[in-house]
Design a protein around this motif. Sequence first.
Motif, short mmCIF file in Angstrom:
data_model
loop_
_atom_site.label_atom_id
_atom_site.label_comp_id
_atom_site.label_asym_id
_atom_site.label_seq_id
_atom_site.Cartn_x
_atom_site.Cartn_y
_atom_site.Cartn_z
N LEU A 100 0.84 -1.20 0.00
CA LEU A 100 0.00 0.00 0.00
C LEU A 100 0.87 1.26 0.00
O LEU A 100 0.61 2.22 -0.73
CB LEU A 100 -0.93 0.00 1.22
N HIS A 101 1.91 1.22 0.82
CA HIS A 101 2.82 2.36 0.92
C HIS A 101 3.50 2.61 -0.43
O HIS A 101 3.61 3.76 -0.89
CB HIS A 101 3.85 2.08 2.01
N GLN A 102 3.93 1.53 -1.06
CA GLN A 102 4.59 1.65 -2.37
C GLN A 102 3.64 2.17 -3.44
O GLN A 102 4.06 2.86 -4.37
CB GLN A 102 5.15 0.28 -2.79
N ALA A 103 2.35 1.84 -3.31
CA ALA A 103 1.36 2.29 -4.29
C ALA A 103 0.82 3.68 -3.98
O ALA A 103 -0.13 4.15 -4.62
CB ALA A 103 0.20 1.29 -4.33
N ASN A 104 1.44 4.36 -2.99
CA ASN A 104 1.01 5.70 -2.57
C ASN A 104 -0.43 5.74 -2.07
O ASN A 104 -1.12 6.75 -2.20
CB ASN A 104 1.22 6.71 -3.71
N ILE A 105 -0.89 4.61 -1.52
CA ILE A 105 -2.18 4.57 -0.85
C ILE A 105 -1.92 4.88 0.63
O ILE A 105 -1.14 4.19 1.28
CB ILE A 105 -2.85 3.19 -1.02
N THR A 106 -2.55 5.91 1.12
CA THR A 106 -2.22 6.43 2.44
C THR A 106 -2.40 5.40 3.55
O THR A 106 -3.43 4.74 3.65
CB THR A 106 -3.12 7.66 2.76
N ILE A 107 -1.36 5.27 4.37
CA ILE A 107 -1.43 4.51 5.61
C ILE A 107 -0.77 5.36 6.69
O ILE A 107 -0.09 6.34 6.39
CB ILE A 107 -0.73 3.14 5.52
N GLU A 108 -0.97 4.98 7.97
CA GLU A 108 -0.37 5.76 9.04
C GLU A 108 -0.02 4.86 10.21
O GLU A 108 -0.66 3.82 10.43
CB GLU A 108 -1.32 6.87 9.50
N ALA A 109 1.02 5.24 10.95
CA ALA A 109 1.38 4.50 12.16
C ALA A 109 0.31 4.73 13.23
O ALA A 109 -0.30 5.80 13.29
CB ALA A 109 2.74 4.96 12.66
N LYS A 110 0.08 3.74 14.06
CA LYS A 110 -0.89 3.87 15.15
C LYS A 110 -0.34 3.21 16.41
O LYS A 110 0.54 2.34 16.34
CB LYS A 110 -2.24 3.25 14.78
N PRO A 111 -0.86 3.60 17.56
CA PRO A 111 -0.47 2.92 18.80
C PRO A 111 -0.87 1.44 18.77
O PRO A 111 -1.84 1.06 18.12
CB PRO A 111 -1.26 3.68 19.88
N PHE A 112 -0.11 0.64 19.49
CA PHE A 112 -0.46 -0.78 19.63
C PHE A 112 0.05 -1.23 21.00
O PHE A 112 0.32 -0.39 21.87
CB PHE A 112 0.10 -1.62 18.48
N ALA A 113 0.16 -2.52 21.24
CA ALA A 113 0.63 -3.01 22.53
C ALA A 113 1.52 -4.22 22.32
O ALA A 113 1.36 -4.98 21.36
CB ALA A 113 -0.55 -3.36 23.43
N LEU A 114 2.48 -4.40 23.23
CA LEU A 114 3.43 -5.49 23.09
C LEU A 114 3.92 -5.91 24.47
O LEU A 114 4.08 -5.08 25.36
CB LEU A 114 4.61 -5.03 22.21
N GLY A 115 4.16 -7.20 24.65
CA GLY A 115 4.64 -7.68 25.93
C GLY A 115 4.98 -9.15 25.88
O GLY A 115 5.71 -9.60 24.99
#
Length: 521
Positions: A256-271
């Motif tokens: 998607l990023h390569q095709a210039n289709i907008t994406i965005e970073a978001k919060p998540f969780a890890l442990g």
Amino acid sequence: MYIKEIILSPEQAFDEVHALDHIRNVLNLKSDAAVRIHKRSIDARSKQVKVRMQVEVFGNEPVPPRVKYAVEKLPDVNGARRAVVIGAGPAGLFAALRLIELGWKPVLLERGKDVRARRRDLADINKKHIVNGESNYCFGEGGAGTYSDGKLYTRSKKRGDIYRILEILVAHGASEDIMIDAHPHIGTNKLPKIIQNIRETIIDKGGEVHFNTKVTEFIVSGNELKAVKAESGELFEGESFILATGHSARDIFEKLHQANITIEAKPFALGVRVEHPQQTIDKIQYKCDDRGNYLPASSYALVHQTHYKGKQRGVFSFCMCPGGFIVPSATAEGEVVVNGMSPSRRDSRYANSGIVVAIELEDMEAYEQYGPLKGLKLQKAIEKKAWEMGGKTQTAPAQRLIDFTKDKRSTDLAETSYQPGLLSVDMKEVLPDFIHNRLKDAFISFGKKMKGYLTNDAQIVGVESRTSSPVRIPRDKISLEHISTKRLFPCGEGAGYAGGIVSAAMDGERCAEQIVALYQE
């Protein structure tokens, strides 16, 4: 019909043969009175465990069916307008069913194998440490939920009709118990057949299902998505596209990023995953040494606010699996990821839960150069470290729980449900400081909230990193269409809009409805 609230003992409430007789006795009803359990929940707040119930009592009127959804009433959509659905997890499957219900033909594309064929690849991960990048605990028919647990409760009540989702599952073979229990659960042993039944409904009604069909290119003209291309070179065209590829389809985010289709970073969780003997959790929750034959394996939900270097972050339990197993959920070689699952009977000797730290955008500063993929890169770096510390196989790094809070490497480890095996390490060598220190603080707090929880009979297993997507594919709040690419409808967990089987299923239905609303004419 009227509803009465009553309290029974576990022995009465879960007596499969005589439960309704016990209800009639408590309500002073005739032995042939028509009654049905409406809701059921366990109350373990006092020393004497009780079961609270809402009961439907019928007079002379006929007892209506609990499930109103009827597969046979769905229309035949052969030759109807086509919508391509990418991903056969709960969001994709329920989107396909809803499209059929609304008179559209779904063309469902799944990169992995059908639900039965997946089993051989799961066995290879557990026994041979071989990870098939297209068929694993995350990829394949039914998505991550099929072989991870099958919990059906959600807090997302505003997203859609939860009861409808449960009805559809019952119509495809699930027990009606999921419609009455406060925390419904199907189980990993029963979900595959239900998923197969849903697929057969889609095909029988004129939809298409394509397995081993990995999308590798998005064909955009102007600002509209026109088609997607599979790895085989086959082109799939449709009037609209639902993207429901799940939280682990990293290549999709990159495409998607390569095709210039907008994406965005978001919060998540890890442990991490923490694993206790189930008897330990039962003793804490039920306040007895033996829960007996009627009480189910007990669960818990925990949350704690931590402070580290001036930043407050939540630490919380995630996907708690009573009577369950820890499973390897990597989607590529060179990473170790763990998740939890429970069979329908929840009869394993172990209880496990994810214990994860909320990660905000400002916590990803070291990966800022990756733009919207920065959270994904952080996730991958930690999973790679877990793989390296575990011996570069699917053996997982682990540490006894008190030892973890004291930064002490465990001299040995407890027995575990995790089949590929564990290796004792100091987990601070696997986890970044801001995660490691928050987890330590939280486990100490949890030990105060649940006496007996903080024990070296328990151990942590790393890493639990796929709680949610680190990327959001932005869409309009009302139309659910992508903010800049028309006819693309980001959907479910992978798009950043759901957090489990039921919420993903509801989101899939909503996307299907919006396609029809926008493009029916």
